[in-house]
Enzyme design. Structure first.
Site, PDB file in Angstrom:
ATOM      1  N   ASP A 130      20.997  26.838   9.801  1.00 46.15           N
ATOM      2  CA  ASP A 130      20.195  26.846  11.027  1.00 46.15           C
ATOM      3  C   ASP A 130      21.082  26.970  12.262  1.00 46.15           C
ATOM      4  O   ASP A 130      22.258  26.597  12.243  1.00 46.15           O
ATOM      5  CB  ASP A 130      19.383  25.552  11.142  1.00 46.15           C
ATOM      6  CG  ASP A 130      18.003  25.673  10.509  1.00 46.15           C
ATOM      7  OD1 ASP A 130      17.527  26.810  10.382  1.00 46.15           O
ATOM      8  OD2 ASP A 130      17.425  24.642  10.152  1.00 46.15           O
ATOM      9  N   ARG A 182      17.726  35.215  10.004  1.00 47.05           N
ATOM     10  CA  ARG A 182      16.401  34.742  10.421  1.00 47.05           C
ATOM     11  C   ARG A 182      16.348  34.840  11.932  1.00 47.05           C
ATOM     12  O   ARG A 182      17.203  34.289  12.618  1.00 47.05           O
ATOM     13  CB  ARG A 182      16.192  33.297   9.978  1.00 47.05           C
ATOM     14  CG  ARG A 182      14.879  32.665  10.455  1.00 47.05           C
ATOM     15  CD  ARG A 182      14.830  31.192  10.027  1.00 47.05           C
ATOM     16  NE  ARG A 182      13.497  30.634  10.168  1.00 47.05           N
ATOM     17  CZ  ARG A 182      13.084  29.881  11.179  1.00 47.05           C
ATOM     18  NH1 ARG A 182      13.925  29.587  12.163  1.00 47.05           N
ATOM     19  NH2 ARG A 182      11.869  29.407  11.220  1.00 47.05           N
TER      20      ARG A 182
END
Length: 309
Positions: A130, A182
């Site tokens: 992330d 992402r």
């Protein structure tokens, strides 16, 4: 002002301690967070899988400052991989570098990541790194590009935030290396020197990066609930003969469940980010800050469910 206020509240531990003991707050959080334990998160993943939706499990928490806490987080992440494999869930996991000890000891962080990714490779489960605030962007991308990606290939991916001014260059470099990306808008409060302050510019950036990833990327995750951007992605893919197997839409747990199911019916791959853990309060505040209109949406649903019960 509301967004700034919510982000400020997300960083106040005294408020978190009060909120966590509040029944209404817990009810509100259940819209976005799959409980405080791995068992409750696994149950949520099973429900999603039954609807044809894949998942990405995420243990909430960041900014760990002790080696003990970092090792504990890495241990839980490894347990997540083992549980996914044992139950044959259609899921992967997402982790944060500061949760693995980046602030406490960068070497320890790297060691924790390698142990996790070794296990992920053994089990054939993808791990997403992330992205956090811009304080960590460069360090995250350097570790990913120079260490993790060369060692684990498509077994590991990273996140890019369209709100950051630097992201076009970052995406160009990641596309060139065929890294898995992402793409999201970003949920951290950042100064205008590094991030676009205007939503229109964030959306414009998102569209540009999205099209770059769709055309030349390696199975990108198009992470948005914005129907205009989703429609643009569909149209771009159709116009450029990009098959639906080459990308997936990604959304947050509990947000636009109707849209998630509609996309599945239309034949698109959909993955839902499933957060869980005791540190749900900061996460919830950032989600509300992304779109303050979510406050009315969630409260309305909580009240309706309360009336039915």
């Amino acid at each position: 002002m509301l967004r700034a206020g919510l982000l400020y509240l997300s960083e106040q531990p005294s408020i978190f301690r009060f909120i966590r003991s509040n029944a209404l707050a817990k009810k509100l959080s259940s819209r976005f967070v799959a409980g405080e334990t791995l068992d409750t998160a696994v149950s949520a993943v099973k429900e999603l899988n039954a609807q044809g939706i894949t998942a990405s499990l995420d243990l909430l928490g960041e900014s760990v400052h002790s080696a003990e806490a970092a090792r504990a987080a890495a241990g839980t992440a490894t347990l997540m991989l083992d549980r996914i494999a044992a139950l044959k869930l259609k899921a992967n996991i997402s982790v944060k570098l500061t949760q693995f000890g980046l602030d406490a000891d960068p070497k320890l962080c790297a060691e924790n990541l390698h142990r996790l990714l070794d296990r992920g490779r053994e089990l054939g489960i993808f791990v997403r790194i992330d992205m956090e605030s811009t304080e960590y962007t460069q360090r995250t991308l350097e570790l990913f590009s120079t260490d993790l990606r060369p060692a684990y290939g498509d077994g590991v991916g990273v996140v890019i935030q369209s709100m950051l001014r630097r992201s076009k260059v970052d995406v160009e470099q990641l596309v060139a290396s065929q890294a898995r990306v992402r793409l999201c808008k970003g949920a951290y409060q950042e100064p205008p020197t590094v991030a676009f302050p205007d939503k229109r510019d964030v959306d414009r950036s998102y569209s540009e990066l999205m099209e770059m990833l769709l055309e030349r990327g390696n199975y990108p995750g198009i992470a948005t609930h914005d129907e205009a951007l989703i429609a643009r992605a569909k149209g771009f893919a159709k116009d450029h003969a990009i098959g639906r197997e080459r990308f997936e839409f990604q959304m947050l747990y509990g947000v636009r469940r109707d849209l998630q199911q509609r996309l599945v019916r239309e034949g698109y791959h959909v993955r839902v980010y499933v957060p869980f853990g005791t540190q749900w309060y900061p996460y919830l505040m950032r989600r509300l800050a992304e779109r303050p209109a979510n406050i009315a949406f969630i409260l309305g649903n909580v009240l309706k469910e309360g009336v039915r019960s």
